[in-house]
Design a protein around this motif. Structure first.
Motif, PDB file in Angstrom:
ATOM      1  N   GLY A 281     120.350  -1.614   4.896  1.00 21.40           N
ATOM      2  CA  GLY A 281     119.174  -1.146   5.418  1.00 21.40           C
ATOM      3  C   GLY A 281     118.639  -1.764   6.645  1.00 21.40           C
ATOM      4  O   GLY A 281     119.122  -2.698   7.410  1.00 21.40           O
ATOM      5  N   GLU A 282     117.277  -1.523   7.067  1.00 19.14           N
ATOM      6  CA  GLU A 282     116.714  -2.106   8.469  1.00 19.14           C
ATOM      7  C   GLU A 282     116.635  -3.479   8.192  1.00 19.14           C
ATOM      8  O   GLU A 282     116.182  -4.231   7.125  1.00 19.14           O
ATOM      9  N   PRO A 283     116.516  -4.389   9.245  1.00 18.04           N
ATOM     10  CA  PRO A 283     115.930  -5.957   9.168  1.00 18.04           C
ATOM     11  C   PRO A 283     114.646  -5.954   8.635  1.00 18.04           C
ATOM     12  O   PRO A 283     113.623  -5.002   8.842  1.00 18.04           O
ATOM     13  N   GLN A 284     114.437  -7.045   7.821  1.00 20.84           N
ATOM     14  CA  GLN A 284     113.032  -7.273   7.310  1.00 20.84           C
ATOM     15  C   GLN A 284     112.505  -8.405   8.121  1.00 20.84           C
ATOM     16  O   GLN A 284     113.054  -9.045   8.861  1.00 20.84           O
ATOM     17  N   VAL A 285     111.159  -8.582   7.995  1.00 22.72           N
ATOM     18  CA  VAL A 285     110.514  -9.798   8.430  1.00 22.72           C
ATOM     19  C   VAL A 285     110.926 -11.076   7.701  1.00 22.72           C
ATOM     20  O   VAL A 285     111.062 -11.341   6.471  1.00 22.72           O
ATOM     21  N   PRO A 286     111.314 -12.160   8.778  1.00 20.62           N
ATOM     22  CA  PRO A 286     112.006 -13.178   8.096  1.00 20.62           C
ATOM     23  C   PRO A 286     111.030 -14.013   7.357  1.00 20.62           C
ATOM     24  O   PRO A 286     109.818 -13.955   7.454  1.00 20.62           O
ATOM     25  N   VAL A 287     111.531 -14.817   6.362  1.00 23.11           N
ATOM     26  CA  VAL A 287     110.869 -15.629   5.529  1.00 23.11           C
ATOM     27  C   VAL A 287     111.064 -17.149   6.178  1.00 23.11           C
ATOM     28  O   VAL A 287     112.152 -17.328   6.740  1.00 23.11           O
ATOM     29  N   THR A 288     109.977 -17.889   6.159  1.00 22.45           N
ATOM     30  CA  THR A 288     110.019 -18.989   6.793  1.00 22.45           C
ATOM     31  C   THR A 288     110.389 -20.241   5.598  1.00 22.45           C
ATOM     32  O   THR A 288     110.191 -20.056   4.666  1.00 22.45           O
ATOM     33  N   VAL A 289     110.591 -21.409   6.381  1.00 22.20           N
ATOM     34  CA  VAL A 289     110.899 -22.698   5.419  1.00 22.20           C
ATOM     35  C   VAL A 289     109.633 -22.887   4.698  1.00 22.20           C
ATOM     36  O   VAL A 289     109.597 -23.022   3.495  1.00 22.20           O
ATOM     37  N   SER A 290     108.508 -22.980   5.367  1.00 23.30           N
ATOM     38  CA  SER A 290     107.414 -23.234   4.531  1.00 23.30           C
ATOM     39  C   SER A 290     107.188 -22.171   3.543  1.00 23.30           C
ATOM     40  O   SER A 290     106.788 -22.809   2.330  1.00 23.30           O
ATOM     41  N   GLU A 291     107.281 -20.934   3.612  1.00 16.53           N
ATOM     42  CA  GLU A 291     107.161 -19.921   2.479  1.00 16.53           C
ATOM     43  C   GLU A 291     108.146 -20.340   1.201  1.00 16.53           C
ATOM     44  O   GLU A 291     107.755 -20.079   0.173  1.00 16.53           O
ATOM     45  N   ALA A 292     109.126 -20.620   1.564  1.00 20.51           N
ATOM     46  CA  ALA A 292     110.300 -20.943   0.598  1.00 20.51           C
ATOM     47  C   ALA A 292     110.047 -22.348  -0.078  1.00 20.51           C
ATOM     48  O   ALA A 292     110.576 -22.291  -1.364  1.00 20.51           O
ATOM     49  N   ILE A 293     109.632 -23.158   0.564  1.00 21.50           N
ATOM     50  CA  ILE A 293     109.791 -24.589  -0.403  1.00 21.50           C
ATOM     51  C   ILE A 293     108.125 -25.128  -0.299  1.00 21.50           C
ATOM     52  O   ILE A 293     108.169 -26.140  -1.030  1.00 21.50           O
ATOM     53  N   ASP A 294     107.245 -24.745   0.076  1.00 23.09           N
ATOM     54  CA  ASP A 294     105.854 -25.575   0.130  1.00 23.09           C
ATOM     55  C   ASP A 294     105.226 -25.587  -1.073  1.00 23.09           C
ATOM     56  O   ASP A 294     104.287 -26.428  -1.459  1.00 23.09           O
ATOM     57  N   ASP A 295     105.673 -24.816  -2.092  1.00 20.24           N
ATOM     58  CA  ASP A 295     105.032 -24.933  -3.447  1.00 20.24           C
ATOM     59  C   ASP A 295     105.657 -26.065  -4.384  1.00 20.24           C
ATOM     60  O   ASP A 295     105.147 -26.422  -5.389  1.00 20.24           O
ATOM     61  N   LEU A 296     106.586 -26.785  -3.738  1.00 22.01           N
ATOM     62  CA  LEU A 296     107.416 -27.462  -4.463  1.00 22.01           C
ATOM     63  C   LEU A 296     106.709 -29.043  -4.311  1.00 22.01           C
ATOM     64  O   LEU A 296     105.942 -29.184  -3.280  1.00 22.01           O
ATOM     65  N   LEU A 297     106.625 -29.711  -5.307  1.00 21.65           N
ATOM     66  CA  LEU A 297     105.930 -31.176  -5.224  1.00 21.65           C
ATOM     67  C   LEU A 297     106.227 -32.155  -3.927  1.00 21.65           C
ATOM     68  O   LEU A 297     107.478 -32.043  -3.584  1.00 21.65           O
ATOM     69  N   ARG A 298     105.201 -32.554  -3.505  1.00 23.61           N
ATOM     70  CA  ARG A 298     105.585 -33.361  -2.165  1.00 23.61           C
ATOM     71  C   ARG A 298     106.187 -34.908  -2.853  1.00 23.61           C
ATOM     72  O   ARG A 298     105.818 -35.121  -3.863  1.00 23.61           O
TER      73      ARG A 298
ATOM     74  N   ARG B  45     109.005 -33.741 -11.674  1.00 22.01           N
ATOM     75  CA  ARG B  45     109.325 -32.952 -12.852  1.00 22.01           C
ATOM     76  C   ARG B  45     108.390 -31.673 -13.236  1.00 22.01           C
ATOM     77  O   ARG B  45     108.843 -30.693 -13.728  1.00 22.01           O
ATOM     78  N   THR B  46     107.252 -31.628 -12.204  1.00 19.92           N
ATOM     79  CA  THR B  46     106.724 -30.318 -12.405  1.00 19.92           C
ATOM     80  C   THR B  46     107.269 -29.202 -11.562  1.00 19.92           C
ATOM     81  O   THR B  46     108.077 -29.543 -10.877  1.00 19.92           O
ATOM     82  N   ARG B  47     106.971 -28.088 -12.198  1.00 20.18           N
ATOM     83  CA  ARG B  47     107.531 -26.845 -11.519  1.00 20.18           C
ATOM     84  C   ARG B  47     106.998 -26.423 -10.451  1.00 20.18           C
ATOM     85  O   ARG B  47     105.503 -26.389 -10.345  1.00 20.18           O
ATOM     86  N   GLY B  48     107.622 -25.832  -9.529  1.00 20.69           N
ATOM     87  CA  GLY B  48     106.725 -25.081  -8.205  1.00 20.69           C
ATOM     88  C   GLY B  48     106.554 -23.743  -8.764  1.00 20.69           C
ATOM     89  O   GLY B  48     106.773 -23.265  -9.696  1.00 20.69           O
ATOM     90  N   ASN B  49     105.368 -23.319  -8.432  1.00 12.86           N
ATOM     91  CA  ASN B  49     104.492 -22.102  -8.860  1.00 12.86           C
ATOM     92  C   ASN B  49     104.787 -20.967  -7.951  1.00 12.86           C
ATOM     93  O   ASN B  49     104.375 -19.683  -8.383  1.00 12.86           O
TER      94      ASN B  49
END
Length: 497
Positions: free
Chosen positions: A263-280, A335-339
Motif C-alpha cells: 500500500g501507500e506510505p502511512q503517516v509516521p508514528v513517533t517515539v512519543s506516541e509509541a512509549i509515552d503511556d509507559l510509566l516514567r 509493574r503497572t501496565r501502559g494504557n
C-alpha cells in the motif's frame, strides 16, 4: 477450499517475522502456521519456544498471565501441558545453519513439510547481516589482514538458497540490511548475485517482487533499490530500512499487480506516541544506587548545565526545571501496565493485552553520574532542536574522556531518540550501553528499557523475552518488526491464497 500453508522460519531470532506471519495466517482466508523455526542463539530459542507453545492454544493459558501479573517465574509447562510443550519443542530447533550435518538433518523435515502440505509452504528469514551492514564493514576495515572473500558471513545467504532449492516453497521472504545493496565481494556487487541465485532456485525458479513499489509491468526484475522497505512508512515507529525480497514460484499464477503490495506510505508514528503511556522511571547509578543518591546526582548535573552561560537559554531552562522538579520518577522497575493512550489505533490493537496488568521488561539500567548529565543535555537539546546533538555540541564538562573523541567516529555517541519522529534503527548495539538510545524525557536521564525498544519494534506487550537483560536487548534489536511482518504476510496471503 482455502489453502493451508506451512511456514519455515530460518535465522528466526526471537520470532519477529514468525509473529507477524502467524497472526496474519490465523486471520486470512488462506491459513498459515509455523511448522519449523531454526535459530542458533540459546536465549532466542527459549523465547521462540515459549511463543510457539502459547500459539498452540486457542486462548493463552491462564497460568501465563497469572505468573506475569504476580511477578513470578513461569510455570513448568512440560508438567502442566505436556503435549503442547512437546509440540513447541518439535517446532523450534536450536541449530547453526551452515554447520556440517545441519542441512542433511533438516532436509528430512523439509521434505516432510513439502509432501504433507502438497508444496504449499512459505520460507521466511534473514541470514545474519554483520558482513553487509555499514557498521560491520567499517569494523572489518580496521581488522588487520581482513579479506572480504574469506568471510563466510558474506555467503550465509547461500544456506538460505540451499534450503530454498530443497523445499521449493510457494513463496519466500528474505530480509537483510540496507548495506547489502552496496556490499561488494570479488570486485562485484553481492546483491545482484543474491537475486540471481534466488531467481534460479528450484525446478521452476521464482519471480522476485518488491513490496513497497509497484513491480515492473513487463515482468522484468525490479531495480535493486526497489526491494528496500522503510518501516516508518508502514506504521512502525522506527526508521528501519531493510532489503526484503518476495519470491513467488513461477508455476503459481498471480494477478496483475499495479499498486505497491504494502500500500501507500502511512503517516509516521513517533517515539512519543509509541512509549509515552509507559510509566516514567528513573535510571540507576552504577555504584551505590538509591533514589536519593540518584536525585542528588541528577540535581548536580542539571545545575551545572543550567549555570553554564555558554549553553543556549532554552536548554538551560529545561535543566533548571529538572533541577527544581517537585516530583521525580522514583522507581527503576514498572509493574503497572501502559494504557496505550497515545498509540495510534493500529498499534493499540496490535500491542495491548487487556489481561496483562503489568509492563514486562520495563526496568532501567544503571549509569555513571557524568552520563546522567550527558543524557539530560542530549534530551534537552533534542526537545529544543527536534534532533539529537553531535558530540562536538556538548559542553566541555560533559565531553567523555576519549582520546579519539574528536576523530568524528563518535559524533553520534550520545543520541536521544527524538520524541516527535520515529526512532532511529533499533539494533543489537542497544545491548551494549544504551548511549545511542537515550529516552527523550530529560527528567528521566536514562537509556530505553527493553520494553520501550520492543514497542519501537512493535512486539506485542505480552511478548516475553527469555534470558538476562543484555540478551533481551539483543533479541529485540536483531528482529524484524512483527507489525511490518504482519503486513507483508497479509499481502502475500492475498496474492496466493
Amino acid at each position: 477450499m482455502a489453502k493451508k500453508y506451512a511456514i519455515i522460519d530460518l535465522f528466526a531470532g526471537p520470532g519477529g517475522l514468525g509473529e507477524g506471519f502467524s497472526r496474519a495466517g490465523q486471520e486470512a482466508e488462506a491459513k498459515a502456521r509455523i511448522h519449523l523455526s531454526i535459530e542458533m542463539e540459546p536465549h532466542a530459542v527459549q523465547t521462540l519456544r515459549l511463543r510457539s507453545f502459547l500459539r498452540s492454544f486457542e486462548t493463552v493459558p491462564r497460568e501465563y498471565h497469572d505468573a506475569l501479573n504476580a511477578g513470578h517465574g513461569l510455570p513448568d509447562w512440560k508438567e502442566l501441558y505436556p503435549s503442547n510443550w512437546e509440540q513447541a519443542n518439535a517446532e523450534v530447533r536450536q541449530r547453526v545453519l551452515g554447520q556440517e550435518g545441519v542441512f542433511e538433518e533438516l532436509a528430512v523435515e523439509l521434505d516432510r513439510a513439502r509432501e504433507t502440505y502438497h508444496g504449499d509452504t512459505i520460507l521466511i528469514g534473514g541470514p545474519p547481516c554483520q558482513a553487509y551492514s555499514l557498521a560491520g564493514r567499517s569494523r572489518n576495515k580496521g581488522k588487520q589482514g581482513y579479506i572480504p572473500e574469506d568471510d563466510d558471513r558474506h555467503y550465509l545467504y547461500r544456506e538460505y538458497v540451499r534450503i530454498l532449492n530443497r523445499l521449493e516453497p510457494s513463496v519466500f521472504i528474505m530480509e537483510n540490511v540496507k548495506g547489502m545493496l552496496s556490499s561488494r565481494v570479488d570486485g562485484g556487487g553481492i546483491f545482484s548475485r543474491v537475486l540471481d541465485d534466488l531467481e534460479a532456485a528450484g525446478e521452476h525458479g521464482y519471480r522476485l517482487l518488491p513490496l513497497a513499489t509497484t513491480p515492473p509491468a513487463n515482468g522484468e526484475r525490479a531495480d535493486g533499490r526497489d526491494f528496500l522497505i522503510r518501516a516508518e512508512e508502514h506504521g512502525v515507529p522506527q526508521a528501519r530500512h531493510r532489503v526484503i525480497v518476495l519470491g513467488i514460484r513461477n508455476d503459481i499464477p498471480i494477478p496483475t499487480i499495479d499498486v505497491p503490495l504494502l500500500g501507500e506510505p502511512q503517516v509516521p508514528v513517533t517515539v512519543s506516541e509509541a512509549i509515552d503511556d509507559l510509566l516514567r522511571l528513573r535510571s540507576g547509578l552504577s555504584r551505590k544506587d538509591s533514589a536519593s543518591a540518584w536525585h542528588d546526582a541528577v540535581h548536580e548535573q542539571a545545575e551545572r548545565i543550567a549555570r553554564d552561560k555558554a549553553i543556549e537559554t532554552d536548554i538551560r531552562h529545561i535543566a533548571r526545571d529538572v533541577a527544581n522538579a517537585d516530583s521525580r520518577p522514583e522507581f527503576r522497575t514498572a509493574r503497572t501496565r501502559g494504557n496505550g493512550e497515545f498509540l495510534p489505533n493500529h498499534l493499540r490493537d496490535w500491542l495491548l493485552d487487556d489481561t496483562l496488568a503489568v509492563t514486562l521488561h520495563h526496568e532501567t539500567r544503571g549509569h555513571i553520574p557524568a552520563d546522567l548529565g550527558r543524557y539530560l543535555f542530549s534530551a534537552a537539546y533534542s526537545r529544543v532542536h527536534d534532533r539529537a546533538p553531535k558530540l562536538s555540541q556538548f559542553p566541555e564538562f560533559l565531553q567523555p574522556e576519549h582520546r579519539n573523541r574528536s576523530s568524528g567516529d563518535f559524533a553520534d555517541r550520545f543520541r536521544t531518540q527524538v520524541a516527535t519522529r520515529p526512532s532511529t534503527t533499533v539494533t543489537s548495539h542497544i545491548s551494549k550501553d544504551g548511549h545511542y538510545f537515550i529516552h527523550p524525557d530529560p527528567g528521566q536521564c536514562r537509556s530505553l528499557t527493553v520494553r520501550e525498544a520492543a514497542r519501537l519494534q512493535t512486539f506485542p506487550d505480552n511478548y516475553f523475552f527469555c534470558g538476562p537483560r543484555t540478551m533481551q536487548y539483543h533479541q529485540v534489536g536483531n528482529a524484524v518488526p512483527p507489525y511490518l511482518a504482519y503486513q507483508i504476510a497479509k499481502a502475500v496471503l492475498r496474492l496466493v491464497g
